[in-house]
Scaffold this motif. Structure first.
Motif, PDB file in Angstrom:
ATOM      1  N   GLY A   1       0.816  -1.217   0.000  1.00  0.00           N
ATOM      2  CA  GLY A   1       0.000   0.000   0.000  1.00  0.00           C
ATOM      3  C   GLY A   1       0.839   1.251   0.000  1.00  0.00           C
ATOM      4  N   ASP A   2       0.222   2.375  -0.379  1.00  0.00           N
ATOM      5  CA  ASP A   2       0.909   3.658  -0.317  1.00  0.00           C
ATOM      6  C   ASP A   2       0.855   4.226   1.080  1.00  0.00           C
ATOM      7  OD1 ASP A   2       1.430   3.554  -2.999  1.00  0.00           O
ATOM      8  OD2 ASP A   2      -0.517   4.422  -3.502  1.00  0.00           O
ATOM      9  N   ILE A   3      -0.343   4.140   1.715  1.00  0.00           N
ATOM     10  CA  ILE A   3      -0.465   4.617   3.089  1.00  0.00           C
ATOM     11  C   ILE A   3      -1.139   3.533   3.913  1.00  0.00           C
ATOM     12  CG2 ILE A   3      -0.559   7.078   2.509  1.00  0.00           C
ATOM     13  CD1 ILE A   3      -3.604   6.873   2.784  1.00  0.00           C
ATOM     14  N   TYR A   4      -0.990   3.654   5.212  1.00  0.00           N
ATOM     15  CA  TYR A   4      -1.582   2.677   6.125  1.00  0.00           C
ATOM     16  C   TYR A   4      -2.514   3.394   7.084  1.00  0.00           C
ATOM     17  CZ  TYR A   4       1.647  -0.838   4.480  1.00  0.00           C
ATOM     18  OH  TYR A   4       2.315  -1.726   3.702  1.00  0.00           O
ATOM     19  N   ILE A   5      -3.776   2.902   7.177  1.00  0.00           N
ATOM     20  CA  ILE A   5      -4.695   3.431   8.179  1.00  0.00           C
ATOM     21  C   ILE A   5      -5.068   2.263   9.069  1.00  0.00           C
ATOM     22  CG2 ILE A   5      -6.943   4.484   8.605  1.00  0.00           C
ATOM     23  CD1 ILE A   5      -6.728   5.827   5.898  1.00  0.00           C
ATOM     24  N   PHE A   6      -4.730   2.343  10.374  1.00  0.00           N
ATOM     25  CA  PHE A   6      -4.924   1.230  11.319  1.00  0.00           C
ATOM     26  C   PHE A   6      -4.314  -0.054  10.757  1.00  0.00           C
ATOM     27  CE2 PHE A   6      -8.779   3.883  12.121  1.00  0.00           C
ATOM     28  CZ  PHE A   6      -8.310   4.427  13.300  1.00  0.00           C
TER      29      PHE A   6
ATOM     30  N   SER B   1      -3.974   1.380  -1.318  1.00  0.00           N
ATOM     31  CA  SER B   1      -3.228   1.804  -2.493  1.00  0.00           C
ATOM     32  C   SER B   1      -3.981   2.945  -3.171  1.00  0.00           C
ATOM     33  CB  SER B   1      -3.004   0.628  -3.447  1.00  0.00           C
ATOM     34  OG  SER B   1      -4.134   0.354  -4.177  1.00  0.00           O
ATOM     35  N   ILE B   2      -3.353   4.122  -3.087  1.00  0.00           N
ATOM     36  CA  ILE B   2      -3.998   5.337  -3.592  1.00  0.00           C
ATOM     37  C   ILE B   2      -4.199   5.242  -5.104  1.00  0.00           C
ATOM     38  CG2 ILE B   2      -3.743   7.833  -3.806  1.00  0.00           C
ATOM     39  CD1 ILE B   2      -4.232   7.047  -1.017  1.00  0.00           C
ATOM     40  N   GLY B   3      -3.252   4.630  -5.803  1.00  0.00           N
ATOM     41  CA  GLY B   3      -3.341   4.559  -7.259  1.00  0.00           C
ATOM     42  C   GLY B   3      -4.601   3.864  -7.714  1.00  0.00           C
ATOM     43  N   THR B   4      -4.946   2.736  -7.060  1.00  0.00           N
ATOM     44  CA  THR B   4      -6.161   2.005  -7.425  1.00  0.00           C
ATOM     45  C   THR B   4      -7.387   2.885  -7.240  1.00  0.00           C
ATOM     46  OG1 THR B   4      -5.044   0.089  -6.523  1.00  0.00           O
ATOM     47  CG2 THR B   4      -7.356  -0.158  -7.035  1.00  0.00           C
TER      48      THR B   4
ATOM     49  N   LYS C   1       3.782  -0.380  -9.838  1.00  0.00           N
ATOM     50  CA  LYS C   1       4.081   0.919  -9.223  1.00  0.00           C
ATOM     51  C   LYS C   1       4.401   1.916 -10.323  1.00  0.00           C
ATOM     52  CE  LYS C   1       5.704   0.681  -4.445  1.00  0.00           C
ATOM     53  NZ  LYS C   1       4.963   1.775  -3.876  1.00  0.00           N
ATOM     54  N   ILE C   2       3.599   2.993 -10.410  1.00  0.00           N
ATOM     55  CA  ILE C   2       3.859   4.049 -11.371  1.00  0.00           C
ATOM     56  C   ILE C   2       3.865   5.364 -10.614  1.00  0.00           C
ATOM     57  CG2 ILE C   2       3.081   5.166 -13.490  1.00  0.00           C
ATOM     58  CD1 ILE C   2       1.464   2.547 -14.016  1.00  0.00           C
ATOM     59  N   PHE C   3       4.897   6.152 -10.769  1.00  0.00           N
ATOM     60  CA  PHE C   3       5.037   7.437 -10.067  1.00  0.00           C
ATOM     61  C   PHE C   3       4.827   7.270  -8.573  1.00  0.00           C
ATOM     62  CE2 PHE C   3       3.273   8.925 -14.270  1.00  0.00           C
ATOM     63  CZ  PHE C   3       4.512   9.253 -14.781  1.00  0.00           C
ATOM     64  N   SER C   4       5.374   6.235  -8.007  1.00  0.00           N
ATOM     65  CA  SER C   4       5.281   5.933  -6.574  1.00  0.00           C
ATOM     66  C   SER C   4       3.833   5.752  -6.106  1.00  0.00           C
ATOM     67  CB  SER C   4       5.981   7.000  -5.718  1.00  0.00           C
ATOM     68  OG  SER C   4       5.205   8.146  -5.627  1.00  0.00           O
TER      69      SER C   4
END
Lengths: 120, 239
Positions: free
Chosen positions: A2-7, A12-15, B9-12
């Motif tokens: 994942g990009d960030i973790y909550i709890f 994954s922000i991209g998705t 992973k694209i652009f982090s």
């Protein structure tokens, strides 16, 4: 993952960004290309049908009032005919009576004339 | 039973490729369905598909009328409702007929319902709640929008903020839970049927029944999602 973790849940922000993009693209393309036209057409058709129903209602009312008018006229005509018939009957009786009276008068006069001749 | 996800992973930013694939397919199916119907749209001589689309539009219009309480809406609101209900329904049943898993040292699931993933449902829920706020600001203006947070008492302000978040989270997670649970049970049944000829015959009937039930659940969840979206829009409008 994942990009960030909550709890501790990886996200994954991209998705999510892709999902937001594809869904809003779908909504806007469908609205601009198809559904705007379709919904307007449905509204137009609804207006058209409502107007037709209104017109039919109006015609019905007109037809009913005309029918009532005709019935009234017919009734009046019948009454008139009846009146005329009564009048003519009365007139006929009157004429007959007059004629009888006149005939009686004539007969009386004739009888009187005959008696006068006999006496002379 | 747990498969890994195909990650790029694209652009982090990380992209789950299976969701990218399935949600694109879902959007394409919905788009083509509506496009084909709207192309042959005739106002006084409807085809079968057109009757179905008209029914759906009237269905959404009725929900919106009940929840928002107006006679006429902007056609965009109706269009949004139709898109959401179709998109979620197609997404819900996309993973039912089959699933594609690439076996390797770690098995990768490529084909499943996109709504069986919380990323998708939460994104949709966030978008719907944000759209509700946008709609309220458009119809009532900024001043009345902010006044809505302190009505009827100022002390309710934290509750109103919490309400927004809880409605967003429940809207997304309800859909995710239902579809995810359905697919887990479906994959369990299929895995049980794999262990032998006798098992395959034994488990084919519950698999079939569960698939039928999942279609029903998918339709119900799509209906619930749209209804709640309009409920939140209507609540912002009058709350």
């Amino acid at each position: 993952m994942g990009d960030i973790y909550i709890f501790d849940i990886p996200i994954s922000i991209g998705t999510m960004l892709y999902q937001a993009f594809i869904f809003s693209a779908l909504v806007f393309v469908v609205y601009k290309l198809c559904l705007k036209k379709v919904i307007n057409m449905l509204d137009e058709r609804r207006q058209y049908i409502l107007q037709q129903l209104k017109e039919v209602e109006q015609y019905k009312r007109e037809a009913k009032s005309k029918y009532l008018e005709q019935m009234k006229e017919l009734e009046e005509a019948k009454k008139e005919v009846k009146q005329m018939r009564e009048n003519s009957n009365k007139q006929a009786l009157y004429i007959l009576n007059e004629a009888k009276k006149e005939a009686n008068e004539l007969r009386k006069r004739a009888d009187e004339g005959m008696e006068g001749k006999k006496g002379a | 039973m747990m498969y890994t996800r195909p990650i790029a992973k694209i652009f982090s930013l990380t992209f789950d490729l299976s969701i990218v694939l399935t949600s694109t397919v879902t959007a394409l199916i919905v788009f083509l369905l509506i496009l084909i119907t709207a192309r042959n749209f005739h106002p006084y001589n409807p085809t079968k598909l057109q009757v179905a689309l008209e029914w759906l539009i009237e269905f959404v219009r009725k929900i919106a009328r009940n929840m928002i309480g107006k006679k006429n809406f902007h056609p965009f609101l109706l269009s949004l409702g139709v898109c959401v209900i179709l998109y979620i329904f197609v997404a819900n049943i996309l993973g039912l007929p089959f699933s594609i898993v690439v076996e390797g040292e770690r098995s990768v699931a490529w084909w499943k319902s996109p709504t069986a993933d919380a990323h998708v449902t939460m994104t949709l829920a966030i978008m719907m709640v944000l759209f509700g706020h946008y709609y309220t600001i458009r119809t009532k203006g900024w001043k009345n929008y902010f006044k809505g947070y302190v009505k009827p008492f100022k002390i309710l302000f934290p509750m109103k903020i919490m309400e927004q978040f809880s409605s967003m989270i429940t809207l997304g997670l309800r859909l995710f839970g239902c579809i995810f649970a359905g697919e887990v049970l479906l994959s369990l049944l299929v895995a049980a049927g794999h262990s032998g000829f006798f098992h395959a015959i034994l488990f084919s009937i519950p698999t079939f029944l569960w698939q039928a039930f999942c279609i029903f659940v998918g339709a119900i969840q799509a209906y619930i999602f749209v209804t709640l979206t309009f409920v939140y829009i209507g609540k912002n409008e009058y709350g």
